[in-house]
Design a protein around this motif. Structure first.
Motif, PDB file in Angstrom:
ATOM      1  N   GLU A  72       0.831  -1.207   0.000  1.00 56.97           N
ATOM      2  CA  GLU A  72       0.000   0.000   0.000  1.00 56.97           C
ATOM      3  C   GLU A  72       0.865   1.256   0.000  1.00 56.97           C
ATOM      4  N   SER A  73       1.937   1.259   0.773  1.00 64.02           N
ATOM      5  CA  SER A  73       2.821   2.433   0.819  1.00 64.02           C
ATOM      6  C   SER A  73       3.514   2.649  -0.521  1.00 64.02           C
ATOM      7  N   ILE A  74       4.057   1.581  -1.099  1.00 61.86           N
ATOM      8  CA  ILE A  74       4.738   1.700  -2.392  1.00 61.86           C
ATOM      9  C   ILE A  74       3.764   2.236  -3.437  1.00 61.86           C
ATOM     10  N   ALA A  75       2.554   1.686  -3.470  1.00 58.84           N
ATOM     11  CA  ALA A  75       1.555   2.157  -4.440  1.00 58.84           C
ATOM     12  C   ALA A  75       1.223   3.629  -4.214  1.00 58.84           C
ATOM     13  N   ARG A  79      18.380  -5.197   4.084  1.00 58.51           N
ATOM     14  CA  ARG A  79      16.968  -5.118   3.689  1.00 58.51           C
ATOM     15  C   ARG A  79      16.829  -4.321   2.393  1.00 58.51           C
ATOM     16  N   PRO A  80      15.939  -4.772   1.502  1.00 54.37           N
ATOM     17  CA  PRO A  80      15.793  -4.117   0.183  1.00 54.37           C
ATOM     18  C   PRO A  80      14.862  -2.896   0.234  1.00 54.37           C
ATOM     19  N   TYR A  81      15.212  -1.927   1.051  1.00 57.57           N
ATOM     20  CA  TYR A  81      14.357  -0.750   1.184  1.00 57.57           C
ATOM     21  C   TYR A  81      14.215  -0.023  -0.149  1.00 57.57           C
ATOM     22  N   ARG A  82      13.041   0.573  -0.305  1.00 63.01           N
ATOM     23  CA  ARG A  82      12.801   1.466  -1.444  1.00 63.01           C
ATOM     24  C   ARG A  82      12.647   2.871  -0.875  1.00 63.01           C
ATOM     25  N   TRP A  83      13.225   3.818  -1.576  1.00 59.53           N
ATOM     26  CA  TRP A  83      13.309   5.195  -1.102  1.00 59.53           C
ATOM     27  C   TRP A  83      12.635   6.139  -2.088  1.00 59.53           C
TER      28      TRP A  83
END
Length: 193
Positions: A163-166, A185-189
């Protein structure tokens, strides 16, 4: 994260929710939202935050730390609540981005991009309130840009936080690639445009 002369905004008020500093007075609603959201908590923390056996007293001790950090300007935690302040919807965290980058071995050229007044922004919403994710992300992004004395802010999420990524992608936030050699960890920024 902020120098001694600057103050964080007290809170955020929107039609669907409010954000208010998390204090020990709000331990019970915070705990109730946390315990009602095991899948969300597991995804948000990558399984690092306890659920089984986690007690109200355990939460009280953690909230006291968050409150002390908030009051000292080291990091900021807000409880997301419904507009009538009768239920917690989740939590919003602003932590020092530069401290994190140093811990995970970011190169000097990466560190130069992020001054001391930079925040790493994360949040979670209880499982039955995830439909508010885009509203929260939109409001927080606007709040950070217009009311916070920050030089930079990056939203952070794990791939399992769908939900956050979207929400970040629907807001047309800019994806930021960070080389972090000591972060497993494969964080997205994401950052504002």
């Amino acid at each position: 994260m902020l120098n001694a002369r600057t103050r964080a905004p007290h809170g955020l008020v929107r039609t669907a929710f409010i954000a208010t500093p998390l204090t020990t007075d709000l331990v019970e609603p915070d705990y109730n939202a946390y315990m009602a959201s095991p899948e969300v908590i597991g995804a948000h923390s990558d399984g690092r935050w306890p659920i089984d056996g986690f007690t109200l007293d355990d939460n009280r001790a953690l909230v006291a730390i968050h409150q002390a950090d908030h009051e000292a300007g080291r990091a900021f935690t807000y409880l997301l609540m419904n507009p009538t302040r009768t239920q917690s919807l989740g939590c919003l965290y602003l932590n020092p981005l530069r401290d994190y980058l140093v811990r995970v071995g970011a190169a000097p050229e990466t560190l130069q991009q992020f001054p001391a007044e930079s925040a790493m922004v994360t949040f979670w919403l209880r499982q039955d309130m995830e439909h508010l994710t885009t509203d929260v992300a939109t409001a927080v992004d606007d709040w950070l840009q217009n009311e916070w004395p920050l030089r930079r802010a990056l939203f952070r999420a794990l791939p399992a936080e769908h939900e956050s990524i979207a929400a970040f992608e629907s807001l047309d936030l800019v994806s930021v690639a960070l080389e972090l050699p000591e972060e497993s960890r494969p964080y997205r920024w994401y950052r504002s445009r």
